[in-house]
Motif scaffolding. Structure first.
Motif, PDB file in Angstrom:
ATOM      1  N   MET A 174       0.832  -1.200   0.000  1.00  0.00           N
ATOM      2  CA  MET A 174       0.000   0.000   0.000  1.00  0.00           C
ATOM      3  C   MET A 174       0.865   1.246   0.000  1.00  0.00           C
ATOM      4  O   MET A 174       2.007   1.227   0.473  1.00  0.00           O
ATOM      5  CB  MET A 174      -0.900   0.033   1.243  1.00  0.00           C
ATOM      6  N   ALA A 175       0.303   2.296  -0.537  1.00  0.00           N
ATOM      7  CA  ALA A 175       0.883   3.623  -0.399  1.00  0.00           C
ATOM      8  C   ALA A 175      -0.081   4.448   0.451  1.00  0.00           C
ATOM      9  O   ALA A 175      -1.270   4.558   0.127  1.00  0.00           O
ATOM     10  CB  ALA A 175       1.090   4.272  -1.757  1.00  0.00           C
ATOM     11  N   GLU A 196       5.373  -3.910 -10.032  1.00  0.00           N
ATOM     12  CA  GLU A 196       5.438  -2.633 -10.728  1.00  0.00           C
ATOM     13  C   GLU A 196       4.586  -1.629  -9.954  1.00  0.00           C
ATOM     14  O   GLU A 196       3.383  -1.813  -9.789  1.00  0.00           O
ATOM     15  CB  GLU A 196       4.933  -2.779 -12.159  1.00  0.00           C
ATOM     16  N   PHE A 197       5.227  -0.557  -9.526  1.00  0.00           N
ATOM     17  CA  PHE A 197       4.538   0.443  -8.713  1.00  0.00           C
ATOM     18  C   PHE A 197       4.336   1.702  -9.555  1.00  0.00           C
ATOM     19  O   PHE A 197       5.286   2.199 -10.181  1.00  0.00           O
ATOM     20  CB  PHE A 197       5.373   0.772  -7.480  1.00  0.00           C
ATOM     21  N   PRO A 198       3.112   2.235  -9.606  1.00  0.00           N
ATOM     22  CA  PRO A 198       2.855   3.410 -10.446  1.00  0.00           C
ATOM     23  C   PRO A 198       3.617   4.646  -9.962  1.00  0.00           C
ATOM     24  O   PRO A 198       3.552   5.004  -8.779  1.00  0.00           O
ATOM     25  CB  PRO A 198       1.339   3.608 -10.318  1.00  0.00           C
ATOM     26  N   VAL A 199       4.311   5.283 -10.871  1.00  0.00           N
ATOM     27  CA  VAL A 199       5.109   6.462 -10.523  1.00  0.00           C
ATOM     28  C   VAL A 199       4.215   7.626 -10.110  1.00  0.00           C
ATOM     29  O   VAL A 199       4.602   8.475  -9.302  1.00  0.00           O
ATOM     30  CB  VAL A 199       6.008   6.853 -11.715  1.00  0.00           C
ATOM     31  N   GLU A 200       2.993   7.652 -10.663  1.00  0.00           N
ATOM     32  CA  GLU A 200       2.096   8.770 -10.360  1.00  0.00           C
ATOM     33  C   GLU A 200       1.819   8.898  -8.861  1.00  0.00           C
ATOM     34  O   GLU A 200       1.580   9.996  -8.357  1.00  0.00           O
ATOM     35  CB  GLU A 200       0.769   8.594 -11.110  1.00  0.00           C
ATOM     36  N   SER A 525      -3.617  12.999 -20.541  1.00  0.00           N
ATOM     37  CA  SER A 525      -4.051  12.500 -19.233  1.00  0.00           C
ATOM     38  C   SER A 525      -4.108  10.970 -19.231  1.00  0.00           C
ATOM     39  O   SER A 525      -4.266  10.329 -20.278  1.00  0.00           O
ATOM     40  CB  SER A 525      -5.423  13.062 -18.879  1.00  0.00           C
ATOM     41  N   THR A 526      -4.001  10.424 -18.044  1.00  0.00           N
ATOM     42  CA  THR A 526      -4.002   8.962 -17.902  1.00  0.00           C
ATOM     43  C   THR A 526      -5.316   8.351 -18.368  1.00  0.00           C
ATOM     44  O   THR A 526      -5.325   7.310 -19.040  1.00  0.00           O
ATOM     45  CB  THR A 526      -3.750   8.577 -16.427  1.00  0.00           C
TER      46      THR A 526
END
Length: 537
Positions: A174-175, A196-200, A525-526
């Motif tokens: 978790m973040a 793989e962790f999202p950089v956003e 945008s994503t």
């Protein structure tokens, strides 16, 4: 005096709880054949009673026990328990709905019956804890006064990787915002070795902690809107689905989820046999105090007393001269143990007869079992009325279901799963089948009565297959699993070397790469980028 009615507690400040009783019990039932026990014993006390005792001691006044499988057992148990007495501090109401197969279905049924009036506790019926839940509930309510969009507070416990109560099926990363404890990223990783962790997540939040040192207690404090959201979105089948969906739509809907991390208290869920073993030992070792075997939760007839080295004995136990109960042992009422028998790290149920020169280590013997002389049992489960004839050896990881008979003078292989009768097709067309073995099979002794339990290879229930292939955490894999892992590994290696799939897959891969590059250059945008990639499919 008549038991209290739920209508007597219709105040807005009444703390409610929803207990999902169909969990590990249902997964364990196929192994315990066609007459299973949904109230599985943990340290000689039904698993559900630990959960109810925890909620009652935490100030919960109204508890709904949701069940769809073997509901008659749960209703009868609650009716005859202390929870149905007028002196009970809470009202426990069984909620029956056949056909529900997930937490999502249960909450949709709860919403349809309009049972929830305010914030409530959501918990599984195989969860054991001694957390001070009142403080967490108050913190959740204060947060909701400031932020009406706060939907849920998940309870986690700080526990390092490799901790014995961390279930590998429930591993999450978790973040979390450091100042508010708001969850900004949540992912269940299971057995994955790469992530793989999202950089956003790091770019959009200045002060965020990435947590992999947490154990999911499977306890959540929910707002009354949660069942309504499950009703509106039938894709939400589990709490993980709900959390991921809320986080994905957070910018649009504005809903938020928070986490509360406890450090010193105990909380864990029995989700497989490995966790059944680990949590049972913690209870016997008194790590879950005040939930201990001698607290006699809802068990007035066969009360236990605690002695040295955590040896718990009922009042009417018969111990022959020369038997040794080493440490962390429970012996239930009406059981007898012969001379020169050694028992350690084990639970013996009620009315069991154990002969002479028997060795039992790290095992769980349920009620009415007969263990004859010179028998050895290591890290196994023997369900009700199992009969082991003299000279039988049960090796680690084995599960012997109701009324199984084995022996004499044979040694069972490791991780064997035996039932006394073939599994009835009436239990469900998609449930595992059993291969019949004759009563006189030399594999199970001349007096044996057993059938090999074998999970169907085409089963859609990945958790059930995991339960079968990883008994007691021994990492037993079938040949099919090895082949699949090998194929997956080879495909991953091929992609990592830069080689691409042919024809349409190559074209799709190339177009996705071009889209990602253009999105980066033009700062697209994503959400728009996701739409473009989906259209390429």
């Amino acid at each position: 005096m008549a038991p209290k009615k739920r209508e007597d507690l219709k105040q807005e400040d009444v703390l409610q709880a929803v207990v999902i009783a169909d969990s590990f019990n249902v997964r364990f039932c196929p192994i315990t054949e066609k007459k299973p026990r949904v109230l599985l014993p943990v340290a000689n006390i039904p698993m559900l009673d630990y959960t109810l005792e925890f909620l009652s001691s935490s100030g919960v006044q109204e508890i709904f026990v949701f069940c769809s499988h073997l509901s008659d057992q749960i209703r009868t148990h609650i009716r005859n328990s202390k929870w149905n007495e007028s002196s009970s501090s809470c009202v426990v109401t069984p909620v029956l709905s056949e056909g529900c197969r997930s937490m999502g279905d249960a909450l949709r049924e709860i919403d349809a019956k309009s049972l929830i009036r305010s914030d409530f506790v959501l918990i599984y019926g195989d969860t054991l804890a001694n957390i001070k839940l009142q403080n967490i509930v108050e913190e959740h309510k204060k947060r909701r006064e400031k932020d009406k969009n706060s939907l849920m507070t998940m309870v986690f416990k700080k526990a390092p990787p490799g901790h014995h109560t961390r279930c590998k099926e429930e591993e999450v990363v978790m973040a979390v915002e450091n100042t508010t404890n708001r969850v900004v990223h949540y992912r269940k990783i299971g057995n994955q070795k790469r992530l793989e962790f999202p950089v956003e997540v790091l770019l959009d939040h200045q002060d965020v902690d990435i947590r992999y040192d947490l154990l999911d207690c499977q306890i959540s404090i929910c707002s009354p809107q949660v069942p309504q959201i499950f009703t509106d979105d039938f894709d939400y089948q589990t709490r993980d689905d709900f959390v991921k969906g809320i986080l994905i739509n957070e910018e649009i809907m504005g809903n938020t989820i928070y986490v509360n991390v406890v450090k010193n208290e105990y909380a864990a869920r029995i989700s497989n046999l490995q966790m059944y073993d680990a949590i049972s030992k913690d209870i016997i070792s008194r790590w879950v105090f005040p939930l201990t075997p001698d607290s006699n939760i809802n068990n007035r007839e066969n009360s236990l007393s605690c002695g040295r080295h955590n040896v718990y004995l009922s009042k009417d136990v018969t111990l022959a001269r020369g038997c040794i109960l080493e440490e962390n042992v429970i012996v239930g009422g009406g059981s007898s143990i012969g001379s020169n028998t050694v028992i350690s790290q084990s639970v013996i149920g009620n009315n069991c007869k154990i002969g002479e020169n028997v060795k039992i280590m790290g095992s769980y013997i349920w009620n009415d079992a007969v263990i004859e002389d010179n028998t050895v049992i290591t890290k196994a489960i023997l369900c009700d009325s199992v009969h082991l004839y003299k000279g039988t050896t049960v090796q680690p990881g084995s599960v012997l279901s109701w009324n199984v008979k084995v022996g004499p003078d044979i040694t069972l292989p490791e991780c064997v799963k035996l039932t006394s009768e073939p599994i009835d097709d009436g239990f469900g067309d998609d449930l595992p089948e059993a291969d019949q073995v004759t009563e006189t099979s030399p594999d199970f002794g001349s007096r044996g009565k057993a059938y090999i339990f074998k999970a169907a290879s085409d089963s859609d229930d990945e958790e059930e297959l995991e339960l079968v292939h990883d008994m007691w955490g021994l990492n037993i894999q079938s040949e099919d699993e090895d082949d699949i892992s090998s194929i997956a590994s080879n495909e991953t290696d091929d992609l990592s070397d830069g080689s691409l799939p042919p024809d349409d897959y190559r074209m799709f891969y190339s177009e996705v790469i071009d889209t990602l590059r253009r999105a980066r250059e033009e700062n697209i945008s994503t959400d728009n980028m996701i739409l473009e990639v989906n259209s390429l499919k």
